[in-house]
Enzyme design. Structure first.
Site, PDB file in Angstrom:
ATOM      1  CB  SER A   1      -0.927  -0.017   1.213  1.00 57.37           C
ATOM      2  OG  SER A   1      -1.852  -1.091   1.094  1.00 57.37           O
ATOM      3  CD1 TRP A   2       6.206   3.461   0.561  1.00 55.99           C
ATOM      4  CD2 TRP A   2       5.221   4.146   2.454  1.00 55.99           C
ATOM      5  NE1 TRP A   2       6.872   4.591   0.981  1.00 55.99           N
ATOM      6  CE2 TRP A   2       6.296   5.022   2.155  1.00 55.99           C
ATOM      7  CE3 TRP A   2       4.462   4.381   3.626  1.00 55.99           C
ATOM      8  CZ2 TRP A   2       6.621   6.120   2.958  1.00 55.99           C
ATOM      9  CZ3 TRP A   2       4.789   5.488   4.420  1.00 55.99           C
ATOM     10  CH2 TRP A   2       5.852   6.335   4.085  1.00 55.99           C
ATOM     11  CD  GLU A   3       5.726   0.172  -2.158  1.00 58.22           C
ATOM     12  OE1 GLU A   3       4.841  -0.642  -1.816  1.00 58.22           O
ATOM     13  OE2 GLU A   3       6.682   0.473  -1.426  1.00 58.22           O
TER      14      GLU A   3
ATOM     15  CB  VAL B   1      -5.626  -5.512   2.521  1.00 56.78           C
ATOM     16  CG1 VAL B   1      -6.066  -6.100   3.870  1.00 56.78           C
ATOM     17  CG2 VAL B   1      -6.753  -5.644   1.502  1.00 56.78           C
ATOM     18  CG  LEU B   2      -2.267  -0.769   5.072  1.00 56.12           C
ATOM     19  CD1 LEU B   2      -2.529   0.719   5.042  1.00 56.12           C
ATOM     20  CD2 LEU B   2      -0.797  -1.048   5.352  1.00 56.12           C
TER      21      LEU B   2
ATOM     22  CD  GLU C   1       4.001  -9.459  17.358  1.00 57.80           C
ATOM     23  OE1 GLU C   1       3.675 -10.616  17.668  1.00 57.80           O
ATOM     24  OE2 GLU C   1       5.205  -9.079  17.229  1.00 57.80           O
TER      25      GLU C   1
ATOM     26  CG  HIS D   1       5.233  -1.240   9.361  1.00 55.99           C
ATOM     27  ND1 HIS D   1       5.272  -2.349   8.543  1.00 55.99           N
ATOM     28  CD2 HIS D   1       5.845  -0.248   8.660  1.00 55.99           C
ATOM     29  CE1 HIS D   1       5.861  -2.028   7.402  1.00 55.99           C
ATOM     30  NE2 HIS D   1       6.217  -0.768   7.451  1.00 55.99           N
TER      31      HIS D   1
HETATM   32  O1  LIG Z   1       3.352  -4.149   6.744  1.00 58.39           O
HETATM   33  N1  LIG Z   1       2.240  -4.402   6.389  1.00 58.39           N
HETATM   34  C1  LIG Z   1       1.660  -4.123   5.167  1.00 58.39           C
HETATM   35  C2  LIG Z   1       2.357  -3.556   4.067  1.00 58.39           C
HETATM   36  N2  LIG Z   1       3.678  -3.289   4.147  1.00 58.39           N
HETATM   37  C3  LIG Z   1       4.525  -3.056   2.989  1.00 58.39           C
HETATM   38  C4  LIG Z   1       4.535  -1.590   2.555  1.00 58.39           C
HETATM   39  O2  LIG Z   1       3.287  -1.200   2.042  1.00 58.39           O
HETATM   40  C5  LIG Z   1       5.603  -1.365   1.480  1.00 58.39           C
HETATM   41  O3  LIG Z   1       5.291  -2.168   0.348  1.00 58.39           O
HETATM   42  C6  LIG Z   1       7.008  -1.699   1.959  1.00 58.39           C
HETATM   43  O4  LIG Z   1       7.256  -1.024   3.188  1.00 58.39           O
HETATM   44  C7  LIG Z   1       8.083  -1.311   0.946  1.00 58.39           C
HETATM   45  O5  LIG Z   1       8.002   0.063   0.662  1.00 58.39           O
HETATM   46  N3  LIG Z   1       1.692  -3.266   2.919  1.00 58.39           N
HETATM   47  C8  LIG Z   1       0.353  -3.535   2.797  1.00 58.39           C
HETATM   48  O6  LIG Z   1      -0.246  -3.260   1.744  1.00 58.39           O
HETATM   49  N4  LIG Z   1      -0.344  -4.089   3.844  1.00 58.39           N
HETATM   50  C9  LIG Z   1       0.264  -4.393   5.024  1.00 58.39           C
HETATM   51  O7  LIG Z   1      -0.428  -4.891   5.958  1.00 58.39           O
END
Ligand SMILES: O=Nc1c(NC[C@H](O)[C@H](O)[C@H](O)CO)[nH]c(=O)[nH]c1=O
Length: 192
Positions: free
Chosen positions: A61-63, A118-119, A123, A126
């Site tokens: 999701s970050w991207e 979906v996030l 724990e 993040h």
């Molecule tokens: O950590 N949990 C999740 C997650 N982490 C990865 C993040 O989005 C990204 O892809 C990486 O940090 C690399 O930049 N991404 C999600 O979509 N759902 C999660 O539940």
């Protein structure tokens, strides 16, 4: 049990002239897949043509915000140059048929883009940081680009909440349907 009070009052709009982009994360794929299907099925039910629905994926999701921006910008270049290359170069994924993408992308920029992720709370903190950054990032991207960016990111506390919102539990509602409806409504109204 989903509350009957929630959810938008539906409006019917004709999506037959729209081009819709979908960018989805690949994290939590068992939830992403039904959400993506619910979204696409609703777009088709609203008259959006299959060839005008372009799907790309990113790791997480970050991207999503940067991917939405890249997808839209590429579609603008394609529409103005009317051919050559494909909007999916930067985001090419194994699920995209670039031949089809090139032919449909050259027609018009996207009328709306749906960002799906979906996030699920773990724990650590993040979850909070990504949820906050992605929601603000997607809002800013839509406002900067001047196009509807539909917020299709589930931010849930456990797997059961995720399954319920993907329509995987008895009597539950697939939120992807709401996102498809919103994309058609805003795509029509933006162009009005
Ligand atoms: O950590 N949990 C999740 C997650 N982490 C990865 C993040 O989005 C990204 O892809 C990486 O940090 C690399 O930049 N991404 C999600 O979509 N759902 C999660 O539940």
């Amino acid at each position: 049990m989903a509350s009957s009070l929630k959810g938008p009052t539906p409006q019917q709009h004709d999506g037959s002239a729209l081009r819709i982009g979908i960018v989805h994360a690949r994290w939590n794929a068992t939830i992403i897949e039904p959400l993506l299907k619910g979204t696409k099925d609703k777009l088709l039910a609203c008259g959006v043509k299959e060839k005008n629905i372009v799907v790309e994926s990113v790791p997480g999701s970050w991207e999503l915000p940067i991917a939405v921006k890249a997808m839209y910008s590429a579609s603008q270049v394609q529409a103005s140059s009317a051919g050559g290359g494909s909007a999916g170069d930067l985001l090419a994924s194994s699920t995209t048929d670039l031949t089809a993408l090139s032919s449909s992308v050259a027609s018009q920029p996207f009328d709306a883009i749906i960002a799906i992720g979906v996030l699920i709370k773990g724990e650590t903190m993040h979850f909070e940081y990504i949820s906050d950054a992605v929601s603000h990032g997607l809002m800013r991207t839509g406002l900067d680009l001047g196009i509807p960016v539909i917020f299709g990111v589930l931010t849930v506390l456990n797997d059961e909440q995720a399954k319920a919102r993907a329509g995987l539990l008895s009597g539950s509602h697939n939120h992807g349907e709401d996102w498809g409806m919103a994309a058609v409504e805003l795509g029509v109204k933006k162009g009005a």
